[in-house]
Design an enzyme around this catalytic site. Structure first.
Site, PDB file in Angstrom:
ATOM      1  N   SER A   9      -1.447  26.066 -19.517  1.00 17.01           N
ATOM      2  CA  SER A   9      -2.227  26.423 -18.378  1.00 17.01           C
ATOM      3  C   SER A   9      -3.179  25.198 -17.902  1.00 17.01           C
ATOM      4  O   SER A   9      -3.490  24.370 -18.849  1.00 17.01           O
ATOM      5  CB  SER A   9      -3.246  27.568 -18.785  1.00 17.01           C
ATOM      6  OG  SER A   9      -4.276  27.573 -17.916  1.00 17.01           O
TER       7      SER A   9
ATOM      8  N   LYS B   4      -2.962  28.016 -13.825  1.00 19.11           N
ATOM      9  CA  LYS B   4      -4.339  27.655 -14.086  1.00 19.11           C
ATOM     10  C   LYS B   4      -5.015  28.794 -14.260  1.00 19.11           C
ATOM     11  O   LYS B   4      -4.818  29.983 -13.791  1.00 19.11           O
ATOM     12  CB  LYS B   4      -4.740  27.084 -12.665  1.00 19.11           C
ATOM     13  CG  LYS B   4      -6.071  26.380 -12.594  1.00 19.11           C
ATOM     14  CD  LYS B   4      -5.950  25.705 -11.125  1.00 19.11           C
ATOM     15  CE  LYS B   4      -7.254  25.026 -11.011  1.00 19.11           C
ATOM     16  NZ  LYS B   4      -7.999  24.510 -12.146  1.00 19.11           N
TER      17      LYS B   4
ATOM     18  N   ILE C  85     -13.307  20.325 -16.306  1.00 18.89           N
ATOM     19  CA  ILE C  85     -12.770  20.857 -15.169  1.00 18.89           C
ATOM     20  C   ILE C  85     -13.885  21.994 -14.551  1.00 18.89           C
ATOM     21  O   ILE C  85     -14.313  22.116 -13.679  1.00 18.89           O
ATOM     22  CB  ILE C  85     -11.403  21.367 -14.886  1.00 18.89           C
ATOM     23  CG1 ILE C  85     -10.472  20.162 -15.464  1.00 18.89           C
ATOM     24  CG2 ILE C  85     -10.912  21.796 -13.392  1.00 18.89           C
ATOM     25  CD1 ILE C  85     -10.411  19.069 -14.702  1.00 18.89           C
ATOM     26  N   GLY C  86     -14.365  22.879 -15.741  1.00 22.02           N
ATOM     27  CA  GLY C  86     -14.958  23.989 -15.464  1.00 22.02           C
ATOM     28  C   GLY C  86     -14.219  25.199 -14.949  1.00 22.02           C
ATOM     29  O   GLY C  86     -15.003  25.958 -13.929  1.00 22.02           O
TER      30      GLY C  86
ATOM     31  N   CYS D  48     -11.950  28.087 -23.165  1.00 22.07           N
ATOM     32  CA  CYS D  48     -12.396  27.051 -22.420  1.00 22.07           C
ATOM     33  C   CYS D  48     -13.845  26.490 -22.812  1.00 22.07           C
ATOM     34  O   CYS D  48     -14.764  27.038 -23.072  1.00 22.07           O
ATOM     35  CB  CYS D  48     -12.698  27.458 -20.928  1.00 22.07           C
ATOM     36  SG  CYS D  48     -13.290  26.140 -19.966  1.00 22.07           S
TER      37      CYS D  48
ATOM     38  N   GLY E 225      -4.445  15.490 -25.280  1.00 28.48           N
ATOM     39  CA  GLY E 225      -3.434  14.293 -25.423  1.00 28.48           C
ATOM     40  C   GLY E 225      -3.205  14.038 -26.710  1.00 28.48           C
ATOM     41  O   GLY E 225      -3.423  14.930 -27.842  1.00 28.48           O
TER      42      GLY E 225
ATOM     43  N   GLY F 177      -1.035  18.091 -27.114  1.00 25.95           N
ATOM     44  CA  GLY F 177      -0.741  16.667 -27.744  1.00 25.95           C
ATOM     45  C   GLY F 177       0.734  16.324 -27.586  1.00 25.95           C
ATOM     46  O   GLY F 177       0.892  15.247 -28.030  1.00 25.95           O
TER      47      GLY F 177
ATOM     48  N   GLY G  45       0.453  20.333 -21.620  1.00 28.57           N
ATOM     49  CA  GLY G  45      -0.426  20.061 -20.588  1.00 28.57           C
ATOM     50  C   GLY G  45      -0.774  18.728 -20.196  1.00 28.57           C
ATOM     51  O   GLY G  45      -0.416  18.374 -19.447  1.00 28.57           O
TER      52      GLY G  45
HETATM   53  C1  SIN Z   1     -11.485  23.570 -17.736  1.00 28.68           C
HETATM   54  O1  SIN Z   1     -11.353  24.171 -16.824  1.00 28.68           O
HETATM   55  O2  SIN Z   1     -12.361  22.929 -17.800  1.00 28.68           O
HETATM   56  C2  SIN Z   1     -10.323  23.558 -18.632  1.00 28.68           C
HETATM   57  C3  SIN Z   1      -9.736  24.788 -19.004  1.00 28.68           C
HETATM   58  C4  SIN Z   1      -9.561  25.004 -20.311  1.00 28.68           C
HETATM   59  O3  SIN Z   1      -9.951  24.162 -21.266  1.00 28.68           O
HETATM   60  O4  SIN Z   1      -9.481  26.557 -20.710  1.00 28.68           O
END
Ligand code: SIN
Length: 307
Positions: free
Chosen positions: A21, A44, A70-71, A129, A214, A242, A263
């Protein structure tokens, strides 16, 4: 030639290489042939309401990886179902829908509404997240159990639960998820990390910390997958974290993953997952294995048959 399909898997994947995702978006941003070459796309993450995400910068370079923040930017569940899902269902691969919410009833409502859509191949509850204000649900086994229970009651789709890899409660949280009816675990999400701008002495991300992804986290992901496989011999596990080459994918399978999520590697090179699928097939054939099932969990039972 080795067959790559993984029938032990609830999803019956054509190859154990799947898109994790996030970086692959909703899948149609990638070239169709690249999507067709993987076992599944995990979308996503979608939340009940639209989210604008965190302010820039959202990505910060690190040795052997990236910090992301990203949030959970996404269009919200209603717009996802209306505008994006039809295109996701057209993708030439299996589709797992990633969902997150602050409350169990909210995530259950989304899961329940997706139940009517038979072309969906699975749902993934993202309980991990690191980049939003809510508590990380995946660190709290009782909460994990409640999120899964309320969702399980409303769906027959295969259900995966994505947990953090930097929590001391991963095994109890995984046990709670499986006991509440989850079919499998996605291990791991990115790992909390920090970078400071050395010129001004302040964090580079607005939320101070971000999620490290990573190659830097490959050994952490392998350790968590290994521990989970040892604790839950029959659970389905998508090992994510990673992997950027076929050797890493083989390690992940040997640690006990049924499938390998890519990812960060997609951000660095969108053609990587398709290449990994081809390279894994070649490796299995050269080593005279009939399928990935022959090497899944090998590290727990004496390793490979090395001549
Ligand atoms: C994010 O949207 O900040 C990353 C998503 C996640 O780590 O679950």
């Amino acid at each position: 030639m080795a067959a790559l399909s993984t029938r032990r898997f609830a999803l019956d994947l054509a190859t154990p290489i799947v898109l994790a995702s996030g970086p692959a978006g909703f899948g149609f941003e990638l070239d169709g042939s690249l999507v067709a070459a993987v076992g599944a796309l995990t979308t996503k993450t979608v939340t009940p309401e639209p989210r604008a995400g965190n302010p820039q910068p959202r990505l910060v370079d690190c040795p052997s990886g990236l910090l992301n923040s990203i949030g959970l930017e996404n269009p919200g569940f209603a717009a996802f179902v209306e505008e994006y899902l039809p295109r996701v269902l057209d993708l030439p691969t299996r589709r797992i829908i990633s969902l997150a919410a602050d409350r169990p009833d909210e995530i259950g409502r989304m899961v329940g509404l997706l139940e009517e859509i038979s072309e969906i191949d699975g749902v993934e509850l993202n309980l991990s997240c690191p980049n939003v204000d809510a508590v990380i649900i995946g660190t709290n086994p009782a909460l994990v159990g409640e999120f899964v229970r309320q969702s399980r009651a409303l769906t027959t789709h295969p259900m995966f639960v994505k947990l953090p890899g930097d929590s001391t409660t991963m095994i109890p949280a995984a046990a709670a998820a499986l006991n509440a009816g989850a079919d499998g675990l996605t291990l791991i999400n990115s790992v909390s990390g920090l970078r400071i701008d050395h010129r001004i002495g302040l964090p580079m991300l607005h939320r101070t910390t971000g999620g490290l992804c990573g190659p830097a986290i490959l050994p952490i992901a392998l350790a968590r997958v290994y521990e989970a496989r040892r604790a839950f011999p029959d659970a389905l596990i998508i090992g994510t974290g990673g992997v950027t080459d076929v050797e890493g994918a083989i390690e992940m399978l040997a640690a006990g993953a049924d499938a390998v999520g890519i990812g960060y590697g997609v951000m660095a090179d969108p053609s990587l997952p398709a290449r990994l699928t081809a390279e894994l097939e070649t490796w299995l054939t050269e080593h005279r294995y009939a399928s990935p099932a022959d090497i899944i969990g090998a590290a727990h039972r004496g390793g490979f048959d090395v001549p």
